[in-house]
Scaffold this active site. Structure first.
Site, PDB file in Angstrom:
ATOM      1  CE  LYS A  15      17.006 -31.073  82.767  1.00  0.00           C
ATOM      2  NZ  LYS A  15      17.845 -29.897  82.992  1.00  0.00           N
ATOM      3  N   GLY A  16      12.889 -32.814  79.682  1.00  0.00           N
ATOM      4  CA  GLY A  16      13.521 -33.300  78.454  1.00  0.00           C
ATOM      5  C   GLY A  16      12.871 -34.564  77.899  1.00  0.00           C
ATOM      6  CG  ASP A  62      21.645 -38.331  92.845  1.00  0.00           C
ATOM      7  OD1 ASP A  62      22.290 -38.675  91.832  1.00  0.00           O
ATOM      8  OD2 ASP A  62      21.989 -37.386  93.581  1.00  0.00           O
ATOM      9  CE1 TYR A 166      25.920 -37.458  76.638  1.00  0.00           C
ATOM     10  CE2 TYR A 166      26.481 -37.791  74.330  1.00  0.00           C
ATOM     11  CZ  TYR A 166      25.541 -37.734  75.332  1.00  0.00           C
ATOM     12  OH  TYR A 166      24.212 -37.986  75.052  1.00  0.00           O
ATOM     13  CE  LYS A 170      24.484 -40.997  76.812  1.00  0.00           C
ATOM     14  NZ  LYS A 170      23.355 -41.344  77.679  1.00  0.00           N
ATOM     15  CB  THR A 201      16.791 -31.624  75.798  1.00  0.00           C
ATOM     16  OG1 THR A 201      18.145 -32.042  75.554  1.00  0.00           O
ATOM     17  CG2 THR A 201      15.824 -32.590  75.154  1.00  0.00           C
TER      18      THR A 201
HETATM   19  N1  LIG Z   1      19.136 -34.482  73.503  1.00  0.00           N
HETATM   20  C1  LIG Z   1      19.769 -35.221  72.607  1.00  0.00           C
HETATM   21  O1  LIG Z   1      19.950 -34.826  71.430  1.00  0.00           O
HETATM   22  C2  LIG Z   1      20.283 -36.600  72.968  1.00  0.00           C
HETATM   23  C3  LIG Z   1      20.900 -37.353  71.977  1.00  0.00           C
HETATM   24  C4  LIG Z   1      21.369 -38.619  72.283  1.00  0.00           C
HETATM   25  C5  LIG Z   1      21.191 -39.115  73.559  1.00  0.00           C
HETATM   26  N2  LIG Z   1      20.594 -38.367  74.522  1.00  0.00           N
HETATM   27  C6  LIG Z   1      20.443 -38.943  75.868  1.00  0.00           C
HETATM   28  O2  LIG Z   1      19.088 -38.870  76.264  1.00  0.00           O
HETATM   29  C7  LIG Z   1      19.012 -38.788  77.692  1.00  0.00           C
HETATM   30  C8  LIG Z   1      18.113 -37.626  78.102  1.00  0.00           C
HETATM   31  O3  LIG Z   1      18.720 -36.431  77.656  1.00  0.00           O
HETATM   32  P1  LIG Z   1      17.952 -35.035  77.496  1.00  0.00           P
HETATM   33  O4  LIG Z   1      18.415 -34.475  76.210  1.00  0.00           O
HETATM   34  O5  LIG Z   1      16.504 -35.190  77.762  1.00  0.00           O
HETATM   35  O6  LIG Z   1      18.669 -34.196  78.668  1.00  0.00           O
HETATM   36  P2  LIG Z   1      18.114 -33.213  79.791  1.00  0.00           P
HETATM   37  O7  LIG Z   1      16.931 -32.445  79.315  1.00  0.00           O
HETATM   38  O8  LIG Z   1      19.314 -32.486  80.284  1.00  0.00           O
HETATM   39  O9  LIG Z   1      17.590 -34.222  80.919  1.00  0.00           O
HETATM   40  C9  LIG Z   1      18.484 -35.056  81.611  1.00  0.00           C
HETATM   41  C10 LIG Z   1      17.757 -35.691  82.768  1.00  0.00           C
HETATM   42  O10 LIG Z   1      18.696 -36.506  83.484  1.00  0.00           O
HETATM   43  C11 LIG Z   1      18.626 -36.164  84.859  1.00  0.00           C
HETATM   44  N3  LIG Z   1      19.839 -36.475  85.590  1.00  0.00           N
HETATM   45  C12 LIG Z   1      21.097 -35.993  85.366  1.00  0.00           C
HETATM   46  N4  LIG Z   1      21.939 -36.482  86.288  1.00  0.00           N
HETATM   47  C13 LIG Z   1      21.216 -37.270  87.126  1.00  0.00           C
HETATM   48  C14 LIG Z   1      21.504 -38.046  88.268  1.00  0.00           C
HETATM   49  N5  LIG Z   1      22.730 -38.089  88.800  1.00  0.00           N
HETATM   50  N6  LIG Z   1      20.509 -38.739  88.853  1.00  0.00           N
HETATM   51  C15 LIG Z   1      19.251 -38.703  88.347  1.00  0.00           C
HETATM   52  N7  LIG Z   1      18.896 -37.966  87.282  1.00  0.00           N
HETATM   53  C16 LIG Z   1      19.871 -37.259  86.677  1.00  0.00           C
HETATM   54  C17 LIG Z   1      18.291 -34.676  84.870  1.00  0.00           C
HETATM   55  O11 LIG Z   1      17.813 -34.284  86.157  1.00  0.00           O
HETATM   56  P3  LIG Z   1      18.009 -32.774  86.717  1.00  0.00           P
HETATM   57  O12 LIG Z   1      16.829 -31.983  86.210  1.00  0.00           O
HETATM   58  O13 LIG Z   1      18.001 -32.972  88.198  1.00  0.00           O
HETATM   59  O14 LIG Z   1      19.315 -32.254  86.185  1.00  0.00           O
HETATM   60  C18 LIG Z   1      17.221 -34.656  83.783  1.00  0.00           C
HETATM   61  O15 LIG Z   1      15.996 -35.095  84.291  1.00  0.00           O
HETATM   62  C19 LIG Z   1      20.459 -38.663  78.178  1.00  0.00           C
HETATM   63  O16 LIG Z   1      20.935 -39.925  78.588  1.00  0.00           O
HETATM   64  C20 LIG Z   1      21.204 -38.188  76.938  1.00  0.00           C
HETATM   65  O17 LIG Z   1      22.574 -38.539  76.973  1.00  0.00           O
HETATM   66  C21 LIG Z   1      20.127 -37.109  74.254  1.00  0.00           C
END
Ligand SMILES: NC(=O)c1ccc[n+]([C@@H]2O[C@H](COP(=O)([O-])OP(=O)(O)OC[C@H]3O[C@@H](n4cnc5c(N)ncnc54)[C@H](OP(=O)(O)O)[C@@H]3O)[C@@H](O)[C@H]2O)c1
Length: 243
Positions: A15-16, A62, A166, A170, A201
């Site tokens: 997702k995301g 995982d 968090y 990072k 997301t």
């Molecule tokens: N959104 C933002 O604005 C933003 C900004 C800066 C950086 N980021 C980074 O971008 C990345 C993706 O974030 P997102 O916004 O797309 O978040 P998200 O929609 O919550 O997706 C996170 C993904 O990580 C997976 N995940 C979490 N824990 C895990 C584990 N132990 N093993 C395997 N998979 C795991 C989740 O799987 P499940 O579905 O099983 O939970 C999901 O597929 C992250 O590293 C986040 O810190 C995001």
């Protein structure tokens, strides 16, 4: 499978931003391994991408389970013998995270376990396969919140985002980028930290300025860097980010 087709693993691709990175890499011609800790959610994501004619395969993975990381590496070795692209995308936030004076220690531990230690474990397991690729690329999904400079700058819009777990996770991930880039100097493996921007997301409660599709663009660009690729950078959509 022809040898010149790139094999890409995206963690947290169900997702995301991860799902969109998987889609865009597959659209660029890569065979994409959809990493997902929940097999059902992973199957749904892989089926959605396959139904658009994209070449994808589910890889249960995982970050908190070393056995699952090991078996993912073994299955990639058996099926492909190499890995061209590793996108370390999976990551979490935690509702009990907060400022240093008040954050739950358990929450901080959970975040570091996933975002830093889990990513380090995946990277270590995949490195032998990345070394087998002619020009491997590692992309670490970082955040502007992981910048020590930005966190300490009172004029920055991120100054008030005090999430010790968090942000520290990072910053630690950025240290992995810096140290691994130095360790891999002179090899064909390039590693960079990419901040996707502020993306709508589940992780941000669907706040943010960008869609997941837009947030995937910079990580994909760095996953597809060509021969002149520079290693050890930290970038965001506006350009280089201070460490
Ligand atoms: N959104 C933002 O604005 C933003 C900004 C800066 C950086 N980021 C980074 O971008 C990345 C993706 O974030 P997102 O916004 O797309 O978040 P998200 O929609 O919550 O997706 C996170 C993904 O990580 C997976 N995940 C979490 N824990 C895990 C584990 N132990 N093993 C395997 N998979 C795991 C989740 O799987 P499940 O579905 O099983 O939970 C999901 O597929 C992250 O590293 C986040 O810190 C995001």
């Amino acid at each position: 499978m022809p040898k010149d087709i790139r094999v890409a693993l995206v963690t947290g691709a169900n997702k995301g931003i991860g799902l969109e990175i998987a889609r865009q890499l597959a659209e660029a011609g890569a065979t994409v391994l959809v990493g997902a800790r929940d097999v059902d959610r992973g199957k749904t994501a892989a089926a959605e991408l396959s139904s658009s004619g994209l070449r994808v395969r589910l890889v249960p993975l995982d970050l908190n389970d070393l056995a699952s990381i090991k078996s993912a590496a073994e299955s990639i070795k058996k099926e492909h013998g190499k890995l061209d692209i590793l996108v370390n995308n999976a990551g979490i936030v935690d509702a009990e995270d907060g400022p240093p004076s008040a954050a739950s220690l358990e929450a901080v531990r959970r975040i570091i376990d996933t975002n830093f230690l889990g990513t380090l474990a995946v990277t270590q397991a995949m490195l032998p396969l990345l070394r087998q690729a002619p020009a491997a690329r590692i992309v670490n999904l970082s955040s502007s919140l992981g910048s020590l400079t930005i966190n300490g700058d009172s004029s920055s819009p991120y100054y008030s985002a005090r999430l010790i777990g968090y942000n520290a996770s990072k910053a630690a991930l950025n240290m992995l980028t810096v140290q691994l880039a130095a360790e891999l100097q002179g090899t064909s493996v390039v590693v960079n930290s990419v901040s996707p921007g502020y993306v709508k997301t589940d992780l941000t409660g669907h706040t943010g300025f960008m869609t997941a599709e837009e947030g995937a663009r910079l990580p994909v660009q760095y996953a597809l860097l060509g021969e002149d690729a520079v290693s050890g950078q930290f970038v965001e959509p506006n350009g280089p980010t201070p460490w």
